[in-house]
Design an enzyme around this catalytic site. Sequence first.
Site, mmCIF file in Angstrom:
data_model
loop_
_atom_site.group_PDB
_atom_site.id
_atom_site.type_symbol
_atom_site.label_atom_id
_atom_site.label_comp_id
_atom_site.label_asym_id
_atom_site.label_seq_id
_atom_site.Cartn_x
_atom_site.Cartn_y
_atom_site.Cartn_z
ATOM 1 N N ASP A 20 0.823 -1.219 0.000
ATOM 2 C CA ASP A 20 0.000 0.000 0.000
ATOM 3 C C ASP A 20 0.855 1.267 0.000
ATOM 4 O O ASP A 20 1.957 1.276 0.555
ATOM 5 C CB ASP A 20 -0.905 -0.034 1.243
ATOM 6 C CG ASP A 20 -2.015 0.997 1.166
ATOM 7 O OD1 ASP A 20 -2.362 1.430 0.048
ATOM 8 O OD2 ASP A 20 -2.532 1.372 2.235
ATOM 9 N N ASN A 68 -11.044 -2.613 -4.925
ATOM 10 C CA ASN A 68 -10.262 -1.663 -5.728
ATOM 11 C C ASN A 68 -10.925 -1.323 -7.072
ATOM 12 O O ASN A 68 -10.505 -0.372 -7.739
ATOM 13 C CB ASN A 68 -8.826 -2.158 -5.949
ATOM 14 C CG ASN A 68 -7.948 -2.044 -4.715
ATOM 15 O OD1 ASN A 68 -7.041 -2.837 -4.500
ATOM 16 N ND2 ASN A 68 -8.189 -1.039 -3.874
#
Length: 239
Positions: A20, A68
């Site tokens: 991330d 996502n």
Amino acid sequence: MAHPEKQDLPPLQHIAIIMDGNGRWAKQRGLPRTAGHAAGAESFRRIANYCRTLGVKYLTVYAFSTENWKRSQEEVAGIMRLLRRYLEEALQDMEKNRVCFRFFGDLSRLSPELQKLCRDAENRSEEYDVQVNFCLNYGGRDELVHAAKSFAADVAAGKYRAEDLTEELLATYLYSKDVPDPELIIRPSGEQRTSNFLLWQSAYSEYVFMNVLWPDFAPEHLDQAIAEYHRRNRRFGGV
Ligand code: IPE
Ligand code: IPE
Ligand code: MG
């Protein structure tokens, strides 16, 4: 950062990483988010290689979650393009890099080209040192729903009775079938949440959250996370 006891300890068997911080890395540099994902892919190559030199057997990486898809079409297309390029290259270099690939997630939502690349990568079973489990369109909840449906289908087909279900049997319906649970889960980027990653498998994993963005994540950060892991006292509910 080297730590003195490192040489004496057996390597971890399974490390998982939530890759991330690509977007913030790009923003800091005034670049489009896709440039952050490209830098993140480089970081992944470096860390996969380093895991191999450490003797880690399984590396599971969160590359794209079931959530996502909420991102802009442009960003999703950019990520898919990078994945395609990465897998094409990886397919050529698998032997040299001594890695094999598995994919965790519902691949049916990916493009036919990408699905084929994933299948091709999975079907190669040459000699390898490290198994990379790539989480693509992966969600921990989705994985459990998928497992429940598959078990229900086997019950309907007469293979099992509902009361046969145990933790061990359920685990064989997960994407992670035959892979030991990760001892260590690392999340860079400063966020302290699982974001739907390995919900079942992380029951007793040690989490290390780090204030570094994924594209900046270097081998010394992995060393730091492993050193932190070795400082923990794992009790598994005992004393
Ligand atoms: C992780 O980086 C990559 C994916 C989720 C695909 P992000 O894109 O989430 O980066 P941040 O969190 O916005 O910085
Ligand atoms: C988790 O990161 C998913 C991946 C790294 C692939 P996100 O950036 O999607 O998670 P949130 O939105 O911060 O929880
Ligand atoms: Mg993020």
